[in-house]
Design a protein around this motif. Structure first.
Motif, PDB file in Angstrom:
ATOM      1  N   LEU A 127       0.820  -1.206   0.000  1.00 53.54           N
ATOM      2  CA  LEU A 127       0.000   0.000   0.000  1.00 53.54           C
ATOM      3  C   LEU A 127       0.853   1.254   0.000  1.00 53.54           C
ATOM      4  O   LEU A 127       0.588   2.206  -0.758  1.00 53.54           O
ATOM      5  CB  LEU A 127      -0.930  -0.006   1.222  1.00 53.54           C
ATOM      6  CG  LEU A 127      -2.083  -1.002   1.198  1.00 53.54           C
ATOM      7  CD1 LEU A 127      -2.828  -0.959   2.519  1.00 53.54           C
ATOM      8  CD2 LEU A 127      -3.022  -0.711   0.056  1.00 53.54           C
ATOM      9  N   ALA A 128       1.884   1.287   0.846  1.00 58.45           N
ATOM     10  CA  ALA A 128       2.724   2.483   0.940  1.00 58.45           C
ATOM     11  C   ALA A 128       3.440   2.772  -0.375  1.00 58.45           C
ATOM     12  O   ALA A 128       3.424   3.901  -0.878  1.00 58.45           O
ATOM     13  CB  ALA A 128       3.733   2.322   2.079  1.00 58.45           C
ATOM     14  N   VAL A 129       4.058   1.750  -0.950  1.00 51.95           N
ATOM     15  CA  VAL A 129       4.778   1.944  -2.213  1.00 51.95           C
ATOM     16  C   VAL A 129       3.819   2.345  -3.330  1.00 51.95           C
ATOM     17  O   VAL A 129       4.108   3.235  -4.136  1.00 51.95           O
ATOM     18  CB  VAL A 129       5.557   0.672  -2.584  1.00 51.95           C
ATOM     19  CG1 VAL A 129       6.172   0.807  -3.972  1.00 51.95           C
ATOM     20  CG2 VAL A 129       6.653   0.408  -1.559  1.00 51.95           C
ATOM     21  N   GLY A 130       2.651   1.708  -3.383  1.00 51.18           N
ATOM     22  CA  GLY A 130       1.691   2.033  -4.434  1.00 51.18           C
ATOM     23  C   GLY A 130       1.173   3.445  -4.346  1.00 51.18           C
ATOM     24  O   GLY A 130       1.101   4.160  -5.355  1.00 51.18           O
ATOM     25  N   VAL A 131       0.820   3.885  -3.142  1.00 52.38           N
ATOM     26  CA  VAL A 131       0.303   5.258  -2.982  1.00 52.38           C
ATOM     27  C   VAL A 131       1.394   6.288  -3.260  1.00 52.38           C
ATOM     28  O   VAL A 131       1.145   7.332  -3.877  1.00 52.38           O
ATOM     29  CB  VAL A 131      -0.291   5.431  -1.569  1.00 52.38           C
ATOM     30  CG1 VAL A 131      -0.699   6.876  -1.338  1.00 52.38           C
ATOM     31  CG2 VAL A 131      -1.488   4.520  -1.386  1.00 52.38           C
ATOM     32  N   ILE A 132       2.621   6.013  -2.827  1.00 54.07           N
ATOM     33  CA  ILE A 132       3.729   6.933  -3.124  1.00 54.07           C
ATOM     34  C   ILE A 132       3.985   6.999  -4.624  1.00 54.07           C
ATOM     35  O   ILE A 132       4.249   8.080  -5.184  1.00 54.07           O
ATOM     36  CB  ILE A 132       4.991   6.500  -2.359  1.00 54.07           C
ATOM     37  CG1 ILE A 132       4.808   6.721  -0.859  1.00 54.07           C
ATOM     38  CG2 ILE A 132       6.215   7.270  -2.852  1.00 54.07           C
ATOM     39  CD1 ILE A 132       5.943   6.193  -0.016  1.00 54.07           C
ATOM     40  N   LEU A 133       3.910   5.865  -5.301  1.00 55.88           N
ATOM     41  CA  LEU A 133       4.097   5.851  -6.759  1.00 55.88           C
ATOM     42  C   LEU A 133       3.015   6.673  -7.456  1.00 55.88           C
ATOM     43  O   LEU A 133       3.301   7.424  -8.404  1.00 55.88           O
ATOM     44  CB  LEU A 133       4.073   4.413  -7.268  1.00 55.88           C
ATOM     45  CG  LEU A 133       4.268   4.208  -8.775  1.00 55.88           C
ATOM     46  CD1 LEU A 133       5.613   4.760  -9.217  1.00 55.88           C
ATOM     47  CD2 LEU A 133       4.154   2.733  -9.132  1.00 55.88           C
ATOM     48  N   VAL A 134       1.783   6.541  -7.003  1.00 56.63           N
ATOM     49  CA  VAL A 134       0.709   7.363  -7.564  1.00 56.63           C
ATOM     50  C   VAL A 134       0.973   8.852  -7.320  1.00 56.63           C
ATOM     51  O   VAL A 134       0.790   9.692  -8.216  1.00 56.63           O
ATOM     52  CB  VAL A 134      -0.647   6.939  -6.966  1.00 56.63           C
ATOM     53  CG1 VAL A 134      -1.754   7.910  -7.377  1.00 56.63           C
ATOM     54  CG2 VAL A 134      -1.009   5.535  -7.405  1.00 56.63           C
ATOM     55  N   THR A 135       1.440   9.177  -6.112  1.00 58.97           N
ATOM     56  CA  THR A 135       1.719  10.575  -5.791  1.00 58.97           C
ATOM     57  C   THR A 135       2.834  11.135  -6.665  1.00 58.97           C
ATOM     58  O   THR A 135       2.726  12.254  -7.193  1.00 58.97           O
ATOM     59  CB  THR A 135       2.110  10.690  -4.307  1.00 58.97           C
ATOM     60  OG1 THR A 135       1.071  10.128  -3.492  1.00 58.97           O
ATOM     61  CG2 THR A 135       2.308  12.148  -3.919  1.00 58.97           C
ATOM     62  N   ILE A 136       3.918  10.375  -6.829  1.00 57.77           N
ATOM     63  CA  ILE A 136       5.034  10.840  -7.664  1.00 57.77           C
ATOM     64  C   ILE A 136       4.582  11.026  -9.106  1.00 57.77           C
ATOM     65  O   ILE A 136       4.895  12.040  -9.752  1.00 57.77           O
ATOM     66  CB  ILE A 136       6.204   9.848  -7.584  1.00 57.77           C
ATOM     67  CG1 ILE A 136       6.760   9.777  -6.162  1.00 57.77           C
ATOM     68  CG2 ILE A 136       7.310  10.238  -8.550  1.00 57.77           C
ATOM     69  CD1 ILE A 136       7.804   8.692  -5.973  1.00 57.77           C
ATOM     70  N   THR A 137       3.838  10.062  -9.632  1.00 55.69           N
ATOM     71  CA  THR A 137       3.390  10.144 -11.022  1.00 55.69           C
ATOM     72  C   THR A 137       2.496  11.354 -11.242  1.00 55.69           C
ATOM     73  O   THR A 137       2.668  12.105 -12.212  1.00 55.69           O
ATOM     74  CB  THR A 137       2.645   8.863 -11.414  1.00 55.69           C
ATOM     75  OG1 THR A 137       3.478   7.737 -11.144  1.00 55.69           O
ATOM     76  CG2 THR A 137       2.275   8.885 -12.878  1.00 55.69           C
ATOM     77  N   LEU A 138       1.547  11.551 -10.333  1.00 53.33           N
ATOM     78  CA  LEU A 138       0.668  12.707 -10.470  1.00 53.33           C
ATOM     79  C   LEU A 138       1.440  14.010 -10.346  1.00 53.33           C
ATOM     80  O   LEU A 138       1.155  14.984 -11.060  1.00 53.33           O
ATOM     81  CB  LEU A 138      -0.445  12.646  -9.414  1.00 53.33           C
ATOM     82  CG  LEU A 138      -1.456  11.515  -9.576  1.00 53.33           C
ATOM     83  CD1 LEU A 138      -2.471  11.547  -8.442  1.00 53.33           C
ATOM     84  CD2 LEU A 138      -2.176  11.630 -10.909  1.00 53.33           C
ATOM     85  N   ASP A 139       2.427  14.039  -9.466  1.00 51.88           N
ATOM     86  CA  ASP A 139       3.214  15.250  -9.273  1.00 51.88           C
ATOM     87  C   ASP A 139       4.006  15.594 -10.527  1.00 51.88           C
ATOM     88  O   ASP A 139       3.980  16.727 -11.012  1.00 51.88           O
ATOM     89  CB  ASP A 139       4.163  15.064  -8.087  1.00 51.88           C
ATOM     90  CG  ASP A 139       4.839  16.370  -7.672  1.00 51.88           C
ATOM     91  OD1 ASP A 139       4.390  17.422  -8.145  1.00 51.88           O
ATOM     92  OD2 ASP A 139       5.789  16.322  -6.890  1.00 51.88           O
ATOM     93  N   ILE A 140       4.695  14.592 -11.087  1.00 50.59           N
ATOM     94  CA  ILE A 140       5.524  14.850 -12.264  1.00 50.59           C
ATOM     95  C   ILE A 140       4.669  15.144 -13.493  1.00 50.59           C
ATOM     96  O   ILE A 140       4.922  16.091 -14.243  1.00 50.59           O
ATOM     97  CB  ILE A 140       6.461  13.661 -12.525  1.00 50.59           C
ATOM     98  CG1 ILE A 140       7.480  13.540 -11.384  1.00 50.59           C
ATOM     99  CG2 ILE A 140       7.173  13.806 -13.851  1.00 50.59           C
ATOM    100  CD1 ILE A 140       8.418  12.377 -11.522  1.00 50.59           C
ATOM    101  N   VAL A 141       3.625  14.336 -13.702  1.00 52.25           N
ATOM    102  CA  VAL A 141       2.773  14.549 -14.873  1.00 52.25           C
ATOM    103  C   VAL A 141       2.038  15.885 -14.772  1.00 52.25           C
ATOM    104  O   VAL A 141       1.930  16.630 -15.755  1.00 52.25           O
ATOM    105  CB  VAL A 141       1.778  13.382 -15.024  1.00 52.25           C
ATOM    106  CG1 VAL A 141       0.762  13.671 -16.119  1.00 52.25           C
ATOM    107  CG2 VAL A 141       2.523  12.097 -15.337  1.00 52.25           C
ATOM    108  N   ALA A 142       1.547  16.207 -13.571  1.00 52.96           N
ATOM    109  CA  ALA A 142       0.860  17.484 -13.404  1.00 52.96           C
ATOM    110  C   ALA A 142       1.819  18.655 -13.617  1.00 52.96           C
ATOM    111  O   ALA A 142       1.459  19.669 -14.222  1.00 52.96           O
ATOM    112  CB  ALA A 142       0.234  17.567 -12.005  1.00 52.96           C
ATOM    113  N   ALA A 143       3.066  18.519 -13.126  1.00 52.32           N
ATOM    114  CA  ALA A 143       4.044  19.584 -13.332  1.00 52.32           C
ATOM    115  C   ALA A 143       4.349  19.766 -14.817  1.00 52.32           C
ATOM    116  O   ALA A 143       4.458  20.890 -15.315  1.00 52.32           O
ATOM    117  CB  ALA A 143       5.328  19.261 -12.563  1.00 52.32           C
TER     118      ALA A 143
END
Length: 384
Positions: free
Chosen positions: A263-279
């Motif tokens: 769960l931790a790795v998956g949620v962090i991966l989603v956060t990183i992806t959204l952060d980079i793609v949104a940026a």
């Protein structure tokens, strides 16, 4: 002798102060060189989040375990009573067997609607049931982890009033702490990726999008290989978990530590992806917006220039028309015009000098200024 001792003490104090300053400067340089300050902050947030989840697991275990034992004993007594009642009615009233069986089935289904009754029936009533506690440390840790992330599978939940009150306070504090930790960890990882790839964020965005799609597939394959659910159900469970949907309709056989890490790795991966793609998307939108703004400014300037040219041309045209009218009036007023009388009696005139007549839409009064004399009567009259 006293003076020398005082001087030696002063020198010793100065040397100690200098060594302390040198040591503190060295420590500051090491902290700045290896970025230990931000690293300590990130590590502190992660440790605080893990400690909060583990402490909450012990808290809810201490609250809900006694309540579970009471409800289990009560459920076992009810199931035994229902069984004895069914067997007694079945032996005494043979003709009404169908009605008795239907009544027993309805009562049993109604009792199984309660989670504690269903758990007691599955693990302590049926012959092949394996005794198992609903509230253990591992299940409590999954409960607290899925509460603060938040996924909320609903496998277990507090049933006591005190446990539910504690859950409200625990979630109000734990959810913001976990979200901040996840966002901070994702931001830190995104900054590392940005330093590695430079200003071009298209490549890391594509990489993390591919990782985000591959992660549920890999976890689904692992769950399919180690548990009894299918590959499709495993991928479905992975996706609903890392995107914090968590329906709780599937219960794969998974170690609690593996569950928390997943769960931790998956949620962090989603956060990183959204952060980079949104940026990346925001940067492209700003890029287009800046160019559209420049285009609008350029178009506005061109429009203003066109308006200015039209105004100047209109002014020149007006001045030329006034000059032409003035010349026309002067020519008409001359005495050397020939008057003819036509057969219908209408008198018309024709200027005898046509070369000096400028038409109303002719702007040649400025272009042929050199050909006209400075003493032209019509222009002198208009300009005077």
């Amino acid at each position: 002798m006293t003076v020398s001792l005082v001087e030696e003490n002063a020198k010793i104090q100065m040397l100690s102060a200098a060594s302390k300053d040198k040591k503190s400067t060295t420590e500051r340089s090491l902290i700045e060189k290896y970025h230990l300050g931000p690293l300590a902050l990130h590590t502190g947030l992660v440790v605080s989040c893990v400690t909060y989840a583990v402490g909450g697991a012990y808290l809810f275990l201490s609250i809900e375990r006694p309540e579970e034992m009471k409800r289990r004993a009560k459920a076992i007594f009810k199931f035994q009573e229902l069984k004895d009642q069914f067997l007694g009615n079945l032996s005494s009233l043979q003709p009404e067997t169908d009605r008795i069986l239907e009544t027993y089935t309805k009562k049993l289904m109604y009792m199984l609607e309660d989670a504690h009754n269903a758990h007691a029936f599955e693990h302590f009533i049926i012959p092949n049931g394996v005794p198992k506690d609903m509230w253990s440390f591992s299940s409590a840790l999954v409960f607290t982890t899925t509460t603060v992330i938040p996924v909320g599978y609903g496998y277990i939940f507090p049933v006591s009033a005190y446990g539910r009150i504690c859950l409200v306070a625990y979630a109000l504090l734990g959810i913001p702490l976990t979200l901040v930790t996840m966002a901070d960890t994702g931001k830190f990882a995104a900054q590392l990726v940005t330093r590695w790839f430079g200003e071009n964020m298209a490549i890391p965005a594509a990489i993390f999008v591919c990782l985000l799609f591959a992660y549920p597939l890999v976890v689904g394959w692992i769950l399919c290989s180690t548990s009894s659910i299918t590959f499709l159900d495993s991928v479905y469970f992975s996706l609903t978990s890392i995107f914090t949907i968590g329906f709780g309709d599937l219960t794969p056989d998974m170690n609690v530590i593996h569950m928390v890490v997943f769960l931790a790795v998956g949620v962090i991966l989603v956060t990183i992806t959204l952060d980079i793609v949104a940026a990346e998307m925001i940067d492209r939108v700003h890029y287009m917006g800046r160019h559209v703004g420049k285009a609008k400014q350029l178009a506005g300037k061109m429009f203003q220039l066109a308006q200015s040219l039209n105004m100047k041309q209109g002014l020149v045209s007006g001045v030329g028309q006034l000059h032409a009218l003035a010349r026309f009036g002067m020519l008409v007023g001359k005495d050397d015009v020939e008057k003819t009388v036509p057969e219908d009696g209408v008198i018309a005139f024709s200027p005898d000098v046509m070369d000096g007549l400028d038409f109303v839409d002719n702007l040649s009064i400025y272009s042929r200024r050199s050909r006209h004399s400075a003493g032209n009567s019509a222009r002198n009259l208009f300009l005077s």
